[in-house]
Scaffold this motif. Structure first.
Motif, short mmCIF file in Angstrom:
data_model
loop_
_atom_site.label_atom_id
_atom_site.label_comp_id
_atom_site.label_asym_id
_atom_site.label_seq_id
_atom_site.Cartn_x
_atom_site.Cartn_y
_atom_site.Cartn_z
N ILE A 169 -1.89 3.26 1.51
CA ILE A 169 -2.04 2.15 2.45
C ILE A 169 -1.60 0.86 1.75
O ILE A 169 -2.17 0.49 0.72
N ILE A 170 -0.59 0.21 2.28
CA ILE A 170 -0.05 -1.02 1.68
C ILE A 170 -0.35 -2.18 2.62
O ILE A 170 0.18 -2.24 3.74
N PRO A 171 -1.21 -3.12 2.21
CA PRO A 171 -1.57 -4.25 3.08
C PRO A 171 -0.44 -5.27 3.20
O PRO A 171 0.52 -5.25 2.42
N LYS A 172 -0.60 -6.16 4.15
CA LYS A 172 0.43 -7.16 4.45
C LYS A 172 0.69 -8.09 3.27
O LYS A 172 1.81 -8.60 3.10
N ASN A 173 -0.32 -8.35 2.44
CA ASN A 173 -0.15 -9.30 1.34
C ASN A 173 0.39 -8.66 0.06
O ASN A 173 0.43 -9.30 -0.99
N HIS A 174 0.79 -7.40 0.12
CA HIS A 174 1.35 -6.73 -1.06
C HIS A 174 2.87 -6.92 -1.08
O HIS A 174 3.52 -6.92 -0.03
N PRO A 175 3.47 -7.09 -2.27
CA PRO A 175 4.93 -7.30 -2.37
C PRO A 175 5.76 -6.18 -1.74
O PRO A 175 6.90 -6.42 -1.32
N LEU A 176 5.22 -4.97 -1.64
CA LEU A 176 5.98 -3.85 -1.07
C LEU A 176 5.98 -3.85 0.46
O LEU A 176 6.74 -3.10 1.08
N GLN A 188 10.33 7.34 -5.59
CA GLN A 188 9.83 7.05 -6.92
C GLN A 188 9.80 5.55 -7.16
O GLN A 188 8.95 5.04 -7.89
N LYS A 189 10.71 4.84 -6.54
CA LYS A 189 10.78 3.38 -6.68
C LYS A 189 9.50 2.73 -6.15
O LYS A 189 8.96 1.80 -6.77
N ILE A 190 9.00 3.22 -5.04
CA ILE A 190 7.76 2.68 -4.48
C ILE A 190 6.58 2.98 -5.40
O ILE A 190 5.74 2.11 -5.66
N VAL A 191 6.51 4.20 -5.90
CA VAL A 191 5.43 4.58 -6.81
C VAL A 191 5.43 3.67 -8.04
O VAL A 191 4.39 3.15 -8.46
N THR A 192 6.60 3.45 -8.61
CA THR A 192 6.72 2.59 -9.80
C THR A 192 6.30 1.16 -9.50
O THR A 192 5.64 0.50 -10.32
N ALA A 193 6.64 0.68 -8.30
CA ALA A 193 6.33 -0.70 -7.92
C ALA A 193 4.83 -0.92 -7.69
O ALA A 193 4.38 -2.07 -7.59
N GLU A 219 2.37 9.72 -13.68
CA GLU A 219 3.51 8.88 -13.35
C GLU A 219 3.56 7.61 -14.20
O GLU A 219 4.44 6.76 -14.01
N LYS A 220 2.58 7.49 -15.13
CA LYS A 220 2.49 6.31 -16.03
C LYS A 220 2.28 5.02 -15.23
O LYS A 220 2.78 3.96 -15.59
N ILE A 221 1.50 5.14 -14.15
CA ILE A 221 1.19 3.99 -13.31
C ILE A 221 -0.26 3.59 -13.52
O ILE A 221 -1.17 4.43 -13.44
N SER A 222 -0.49 2.31 -13.79
CA SER A 222 -1.84 1.80 -14.00
C SER A 222 -2.27 0.99 -12.77
O SER A 222 -1.57 0.06 -12.36
N LEU A 223 -3.40 1.37 -12.19
CA LEU A 223 -3.91 0.67 -11.02
C LEU A 223 -5.23 -0.04 -11.36
O LEU A 223 -6.05 0.50 -12.09
N GLU A 261 -1.74 -5.49 10.32
CA GLU A 261 -0.38 -5.16 9.87
C GLU A 261 -0.46 -4.53 8.48
O GLU A 261 -0.99 -5.14 7.55
N PHE A 262 0.10 -3.35 8.37
CA PHE A 262 0.12 -2.66 7.08
C PHE A 262 1.17 -1.56 7.12
O PHE A 262 1.64 -1.15 8.19
N ASN A 263 1.55 -1.08 5.96
CA ASN A 263 2.49 0.04 5.84
C ASN A 263 1.76 1.26 5.31
O ASN A 263 0.72 1.14 4.65
N ILE A 264 2.31 2.42 5.61
CA ILE A 264 1.82 3.65 5.00
C ILE A 264 2.99 4.37 4.34
O ILE A 264 4.13 4.28 4.82
N VAL A 265 2.70 5.03 3.24
CA VAL A 265 3.69 5.85 2.55
C VAL A 265 3.06 7.22 2.33
O VAL A 265 2.08 7.34 1.59
N LYS A 266 3.58 8.23 2.98
CA LYS A 266 3.02 9.57 2.85
C LYS A 266 3.52 10.23 1.57
O LYS A 266 4.72 10.34 1.35
N ILE A 267 2.57 10.66 0.75
CA ILE A 267 2.91 11.36 -0.49
C ILE A 267 3.22 12.82 -0.14
O ILE A 267 2.45 13.44 0.59
N PRO A 268 4.32 13.37 -0.62
CA PRO A 268 4.66 14.77 -0.29
C PRO A 268 3.52 15.73 -0.60
O PRO A 268 2.84 15.59 -1.62
N LYS A 269 3.28 16.68 0.30
CA LYS A 269 2.19 17.63 0.10
C LYS A 269 2.34 18.42 -1.20
O LYS A 269 1.35 18.82 -1.81
#
Length: 304
Positions: A169-176, A188-193, A219-223, A261-269
């Motif tokens: 779930i990507i909120p409206k105030n996120h750069p993506l 992969q670009k979205i995951v990295t971002a 994925e070497k991503i820190s949240l 307003e928000f975006n969704i990105v479905k992660i492959p099963k």
């Protein structure tokens, strides 16, 4: 007093900022939550929740009460388990634990078929928020059947039904965020971002959250986890209000506020093992095994 309810309320205080958030996570009203807390404080003659601070927090007395309630509930479950072989007509009551977000779409038709096949059986539906909770409840026989995440434990029988899908779930105030479209294609670009993004996560005892954490670690991503909740819908709702990204099951999407307003990105099963199944204890009665088989076959038929 409903000790189970009080325990759920107190255990939800820590990851919440307000009483309203506690109410949303437990699907109860804010006035009712406040009433339960006030009655408990009057009963025990101690202050258990500091409601003047933000975020709200348990007092030392509240922490002690939470610890004692957990011990009491576990002792009651053990007592119930020990006496279950001697109960009269115990086979006429079947307790089914299920994750709340699946209640509205598949449970109703499944229960209708169960009632037709087992007309003298009383079916009790219990909401379970985490797989760890379901393991404990099956162990102590607080529930007979669990419909949710697969439980890979030797003394349980788990049959896979389908694989759930997670989404970001990507909120409206996120750069993506991109306006004019709701779903963004996975890349992969979205995951990295997402690196260093604020995140609304599920609580530490959530197996789902552990799977998500391992995925991003690989994925070497820190949240940056700024808040924890024990509800998929609660996490997603906070995310679309701009408090951070969230990763939840796609089953949650129909419950979200469509005016936000928000975006969704479905992660492959294939990227995440989110298998859902029907689980029972190996030592379950023949009646429980028959009911579990009926639930399994009905769901498989409905999903075709």
């Amino acid at each position: 007093m409903n000790y189970q309810l009080l325990y759920q309320i107190l255990s939800t205080i820590d990851p919440s900022r307000t009483i309203s958030q506690v109410a949303n996570q437990l699907y109860l009203s804010q006035p009712y939550i406040s009433q339960v807390i006030s009655k408990s404080e009057k009963k025990y003659q101690v202050k258990i929740v500091n409601r003047s601070s933000l975020p709200i927090e348990l007092t030392e007395a509240g922490k002690q009460l939470l610890e004692d309630l957990e011990r009491l509930i576990n002792d009651q479950a053990i007592l119930q388990q020990n006496l279950s072989p001697y109960q009269l007509d115990s086979g006429n009551n079947i307790r089914i634990g299920i994750t709340p977000i699946w209640i509205s779409n598949l449970v109703s038709p499944v229960l209708k078929e169960l009632q037709q096949e087992f007309p003298k059986t009383n079916f009790e539906i219990r909401q379970i928020f985490t797989s760890n909770e379901s393991k404990k409840m099956l162990e102590t026989r607080s529930i007979d059947i669990f419909w949710g995440s697969m439980l890979y434990i030797d003394h349980f029988i788990s049959r896979p039904l389908y694989r759930s899908q997670a989404c970001i779930i990507i909120p409206k105030n996120h750069p993506l965020y991109k306006s004019g479209v709701q779903e963004l294609p996975f890349s992969q670009k979205i995951v990295t971002a997402l690196n260093h993004s604020k995140m609304i996560s599920l609580t530490k005892n959530s197996v789902f959250q552990s799977i998500i954490d391992h995925y991003f670690e690989d994925e070497k991503i820190s949240l940056n986890k700024t808040m924890e909740v024990n509800s998929y819908i609660g996490a997603a709702s906070l995310a679309i209000q701009g408090l951070g990204i969230s990763i939840v099951l796609t089953d949650v999407l129909p419950y979200l506020d469509k005016t936000q307003e928000f975006n969704i990105v479905k992660i492959p099963k294939s990227a995440l093992n989110l298998d859902v199944g029907i689980s029972i204890h190996k030592d379950s009665s023949e009646k429980v095994k028959k009911v579990a088989e009926r639930i399994y076959s009905t769901i498989c038929r409905k999903l075709r």
